[in-house]
Write a protein that holds these residues in place. Structure first.
Motif, PDB file in Angstrom:
ATOM      1  N   ASN A  71       7.485   9.688  -5.557  1.00 27.09           N
ATOM      2  CA  ASN A  71       8.089  10.609  -4.310  1.00 27.09           C
ATOM      3  C   ASN A  71       8.628   9.737  -3.043  1.00 27.09           C
ATOM      4  O   ASN A  71       8.489   9.987  -2.011  1.00 27.09           O
ATOM      5  CB  ASN A  71       7.013  11.270  -3.636  1.00 27.09           C
ATOM      6  CG  ASN A  71       6.235  12.649  -4.914  1.00 27.09           C
ATOM      7  OD1 ASN A  71       6.733  13.451  -5.034  1.00 27.09           O
ATOM      8  ND2 ASN A  71       4.763  12.215  -5.097  1.00 27.09           N
ATOM      9  N   GLU A  72       9.290   8.850  -3.646  1.00 24.88           N
ATOM     10  CA  GLU A  72       9.970   7.948  -2.708  1.00 24.88           C
ATOM     11  C   GLU A  72      11.000   8.604  -1.591  1.00 24.88           C
ATOM     12  O   GLU A  72      11.057   8.059  -0.528  1.00 24.88           O
ATOM     13  CB  GLU A  72      10.845   6.820  -3.395  1.00 24.88           C
ATOM     14  CG  GLU A  72      10.039   5.868  -4.177  1.00 24.88           C
ATOM     15  CD  GLU A  72       9.483   6.442  -5.674  1.00 24.88           C
ATOM     16  OE1 GLU A  72       9.142   5.496  -6.286  1.00 24.88           O
ATOM     17  OE2 GLU A  72      10.086   7.438  -5.851  1.00 24.88           O
TER      18      GLU A  72
ATOM     19  N   ARG B 252       2.738   1.980  -3.359  1.00 21.78           N
ATOM     20  CA  ARG B 252       1.687   2.647  -4.435  1.00 21.78           C
ATOM     21  C   ARG B 252       1.454   4.221  -4.261  1.00 21.78           C
ATOM     22  O   ARG B 252       1.470   4.913  -5.020  1.00 21.78           O
ATOM     23  CB  ARG B 252       0.166   1.716  -4.323  1.00 21.78           C
ATOM     24  CG  ARG B 252       0.228   0.293  -4.763  1.00 21.78           C
ATOM     25  CD  ARG B 252      -1.056  -0.091  -5.234  1.00 21.78           C
ATOM     26  NE  ARG B 252      -1.785  -0.424  -3.749  1.00 21.78           N
ATOM     27  CZ  ARG B 252      -1.836  -1.250  -3.186  1.00 21.78           C
ATOM     28  NH1 ARG B 252      -1.130  -2.461  -3.329  1.00 21.78           N
ATOM     29  NH2 ARG B 252      -2.427  -1.325  -1.914  1.00 21.78           N
ATOM     30  N   LYS B 253       1.258   4.450  -2.823  1.00 21.63           N
ATOM     31  CA  LYS B 253       0.997   5.617  -2.486  1.00 21.63           C
ATOM     32  C   LYS B 253       2.106   6.688  -2.666  1.00 21.63           C
ATOM     33  O   LYS B 253       2.009   8.228  -2.793  1.00 21.63           O
ATOM     34  CB  LYS B 253       0.565   5.940  -1.068  1.00 21.63           C
ATOM     35  CG  LYS B 253      -1.065   5.274  -0.755  1.00 21.63           C
ATOM     36  CD  LYS B 253      -1.508   5.557   0.668  1.00 21.63           C
ATOM     37  CE  LYS B 253      -2.713   4.857   0.776  1.00 21.63           C
ATOM     38  NZ  LYS B 253      -3.473   5.143   2.098  1.00 21.63           N
ATOM     39  N   THR B 254       3.384   6.296  -2.638  1.00 19.24           N
ATOM     40  CA  THR B 254       4.479   7.104  -2.565  1.00 19.24           C
ATOM     41  C   THR B 254       5.214   7.158  -3.944  1.00 19.24           C
ATOM     42  O   THR B 254       6.415   7.683  -4.249  1.00 19.24           O
ATOM     43  CB  THR B 254       5.559   6.795  -1.631  1.00 19.24           C
ATOM     44  OG1 THR B 254       5.884   5.343  -1.491  1.00 19.24           O
ATOM     45  CG2 THR B 254       4.997   6.805  -0.228  1.00 19.24           C
ATOM     46  N   LYS B 255       4.639   6.329  -5.029  1.00 22.47           N
ATOM     47  CA  LYS B 255       5.280   6.238  -5.995  1.00 22.47           C
ATOM     48  C   LYS B 255       5.674   7.564  -6.921  1.00 22.47           C
ATOM     49  O   LYS B 255       4.649   8.398  -6.962  1.00 22.47           O
ATOM     50  CB  LYS B 255       4.268   5.416  -7.324  1.00 22.47           C
ATOM     51  CG  LYS B 255       5.114   5.015  -8.457  1.00 22.47           C
ATOM     52  CD  LYS B 255       4.170   4.135  -9.198  1.00 22.47           C
ATOM     53  CE  LYS B 255       4.817   3.538 -10.637  1.00 22.47           C
ATOM     54  NZ  LYS B 255       6.231   3.197 -10.283  1.00 22.47           N
TER      55      LYS B 255
ATOM     56  N   ALA C 277       0.896  -1.328  -0.151  1.00 26.32           N
ATOM     57  CA  ALA C 277      -0.199  -0.061   0.122  1.00 26.32           C
ATOM     58  C   ALA C 277       0.890   1.362   0.034  1.00 26.32           C
ATOM     59  O   ALA C 277       0.589   2.067  -0.677  1.00 26.32           O
ATOM     60  CB  ALA C 277      -0.782   0.031   1.100  1.00 26.32           C
ATOM     61  N   LEU C 278       1.956   1.263   0.857  1.00 33.10           N
ATOM     62  CA  LEU C 278       2.783   2.418   0.936  1.00 33.10           C
ATOM     63  C   LEU C 278       3.422   2.511  -0.587  1.00 33.10           C
ATOM     64  O   LEU C 278       3.665   3.707  -0.699  1.00 33.10           O
ATOM     65  CB  LEU C 278       4.124   2.209   2.115  1.00 33.10           C
ATOM     66  CG  LEU C 278       5.049   3.173   2.063  1.00 33.10           C
ATOM     67  CD1 LEU C 278       4.166   4.605   2.488  1.00 33.10           C
ATOM     68  CD2 LEU C 278       5.997   2.956   2.938  1.00 33.10           C
TER      69      LEU C 278
ATOM     70  N   LYS D 278      -4.229  -3.569   9.454  1.00 36.46           N
ATOM     71  CA  LYS D 278      -3.881  -2.043   9.882  1.00 36.46           C
ATOM     72  C   LYS D 278      -3.758  -2.016  11.462  1.00 36.46           C
ATOM     73  O   LYS D 278      -2.663  -1.387  11.959  1.00 36.46           O
ATOM     74  CB  LYS D 278      -4.924  -1.398   9.463  1.00 36.46           C
ATOM     75  CG  LYS D 278      -4.955  -1.418   7.693  1.00 36.46           C
ATOM     76  CD  LYS D 278      -6.239  -0.400   7.330  1.00 36.46           C
ATOM     77  CE  LYS D 278      -6.224  -0.409   5.882  1.00 36.46           C
ATOM     78  NZ  LYS D 278      -7.467   0.446   5.383  1.00 36.46           N
TER      79      LYS D 278
END
Length: 510
Positions: free
Chosen positions: A159-160, A154-157, A151-152, A303
């Motif tokens: 802006n790693e 995908r969200k930070t693609k 999940a992380l 989670k």
């Protein structure tokens, strides 16, 4: 071409952490034959009888009234309440009491016992590490890490590096506030898989965690384990010089982030740029599993497990800062959270036990290195050469001009950081001796405290007797490749420290 010449040369592998420590143990034994033995008298406070105890090597202990007059008589410029309130717990070196003693050389037969005794002394740290490893083993078994990492990613693609910079800032704050050192070991198992998922290597991991936290600790503002105890031992308030340390913290942290950004950019452009490219397969094997590539659903249960895991770290930091926790309390806290995670996991009893023991077993090597490093310090202490080195260093810097004096202090603390890798240990041993020397050259004592922090931590980036080898063992990084990576940051720390020290001397010298 001959058969011998045709044979492929075996690649050179730099010695492991265990071999490096063993070599250092042999060198330490040799030093006890060369460096003269000697000792300062040590002062401790007996909380039960409420008296001062003076320990002299080879003689019975003496007691003196626990009064400020006693401290003044002993030339120990520390407030009485620092002892009575428990702020200073370790033995303090008493100025002007050094005496040379008969040589106490260690033998080769002392090496194995020192390794065992050092490991025993490190039992609290080892239990903490084993407990942490066991908890992480259980979480890995639930799939919570893998689902969260997917999940992380995908969200930070795109802006790693924001994740890396954020970790750097948090670790630097942890270092300057509460001196995260051994505790930083706890962050690798959770953060390393994240950095792997973001496409980074082992160097990025150690940079964001160890380097950033150590830079923060070097520029400690309110860290009770370095600047506070050093200031107390120097007889001053820890707030003296805090502005300069805060300025250094900002500049030093910015240097770390900029350096890691440069490295990350090079790595993204060409993965073979990695300083640890040859070790990448072994490194990834340590922190990934056959399930890592699976697309696991990030369920509510998973989670909640990660939330509990995160809260356990917040609890650890809070406990260290405000409740006086140490490794037994931190281990107990992690174990408590592990119990809750086990109940939530839905795993069978056998799966839980197997996962916990497997996770703990993966950190056996790391724990043993901590113990072996303690063995080196035992050899130096039992050989009675640590105080001799401190005495010689104090003689070298006495009576020189202020600017030269403080730079000489910086160099001295770089060297002492190798002999005494504990920040609090070096503070109580050296500050009662070194701080009064500042009075003789007309500069404030807080400048010496600054030299102690910046010099010692420049060495602790490299010192095998510190936490470096523990970190490298966890991340499968050869020591020579670590040196290649870290030297620009050591130079940066020393340049920042030198400039700030000279500015303080120019502003405050009499």
């Amino acid at each position: 071409m001959s058969t011998t010449a045709a044979k492929e040369k075996k690649p050179f592998h730099f010695p492991s952490a265990f071999t490096i420590l063993l070599v250092i143990l042999f060198i330490s034994v040799g030093l006890t034959w060369i460096v003269p033995s000697g000792s300062y008298q040590k002062l401790t406070y007996n909380m039960t009888d409420k008296v001062f105890v003076i320990k002299t090597h080879g003689e019975p202990d003496k007691t003196m009234p626990a009064t400020q007059e006693t401290l003044d008589q002993l030339k120990v410029k520390i407030a009485l309440n620092k002892f009575t309130e428990g702020t200073i717990k370790k033995p303090i070196s008493i100025p002007d009491t050094y005496r040379q003693l008969p040589q106490q050389p260690k033998k080769l037969t002392d090496i194995a016992p020192s390794m065992i005794h050092g490991t025993i002394e490190a039992a609290d740290v080892m239990v903490f590490i084993f407990t942490l490893g066991g908890m992480i083993g259980v979480i890995n078994k639930t799939g919570a890490f893998n689902a969260g990492l997917s999940a992380l990613a995908r969200k930070t693609k795109g802006n790693e590096f924001f994740v890396v910079a954020s970790v750097c800032v948090l670790m630097a704050i942890g270092g300057t506030v509460c001196g995260i050192e051994e505790e930083a070991v706890a962050f690798y198992p959770i953060l390393v898989p994240i950095f792997l998922a973001l496409g980074y290597d082992a160097i990025i991991c150690v940079g964001a965690i160890f380097l950033a936290s150590s830079m923060g600790t070097a520029f400690s503002t309110i860290n009770p384990f370095s600047v506070v105890i050093a200031s107390n031992a120097a007889g001053i308030q820890f707030t003296e010089g805090i502005v300069f340390r805060a300025i250094g913290l900002v500049i030093g942290s910015a240097c770390v982030i900029a350096y890691l950004y440069w490295y990350a950019k090079k790595l993204k452009a060409n993965p073979q740029f990695s300083y640890t490219y040859e070790e990448r397969a072994d490194f990834e094997k340590l922190y990934t599993s056959s399930e890592t590539q699976e697309s696991l659903e990030f369920t509510g249960k998973r989670k909640l497990i990660l939330v509990l895991f995160s809260v356990s770290f917040v609890m650890m930091v809070y406990g260290v800062m405000f409740w006086g926790w140490w490794f037994p309390q931190m281990a107990a806290s992690f174990l408590t959270f592990a119990f809750f995670i086990m109940l939530l996991s839905g795993l069978s009893e056998k799966q839980i036990v197997d996962a916990f023991t497997h996770g703990a077993s993966e950190l056996v090597g790391v724990s043993l290195i901590i113990g072996l490093a303690r063995g080196v310090n035992l050899v130096l202490d039992e050989g009675l050469i640590s105080d001799t080195i401190l005495f010689s260093a104090s003689q070298m810097v006495a009576g020189v001009p202020p600017s030269l004096f403080i730079l000489a202090q910086l160099v001295v603390f770089i060297f002492l950081g190798l002999i005494v890798p504990s920040s609090s240990g070096l503070a109580v041993l050296s500050m009662p001796i070194m701080a009064p020397l500042a009075d003789t050259v007309g500069i404030p004592r807080f400048v010496v405290v600054s030299a102690y922090m910046w010099g010692q931590y420049a060495m602790l980036f490299l010192a095998p007797t510190g936490l470096v080898l523990v970190t490298l063992q966890m991340l499968n990084i050869p020591f020579n490749k670590w040196v290649r990576f870290i030297w620009p940051m050591i130079v940066a720390l020393l340049v920042i420290g030198t400039i700030l020290l000279l500015i303080q001397v120019a502003m405050y010298s009499a």
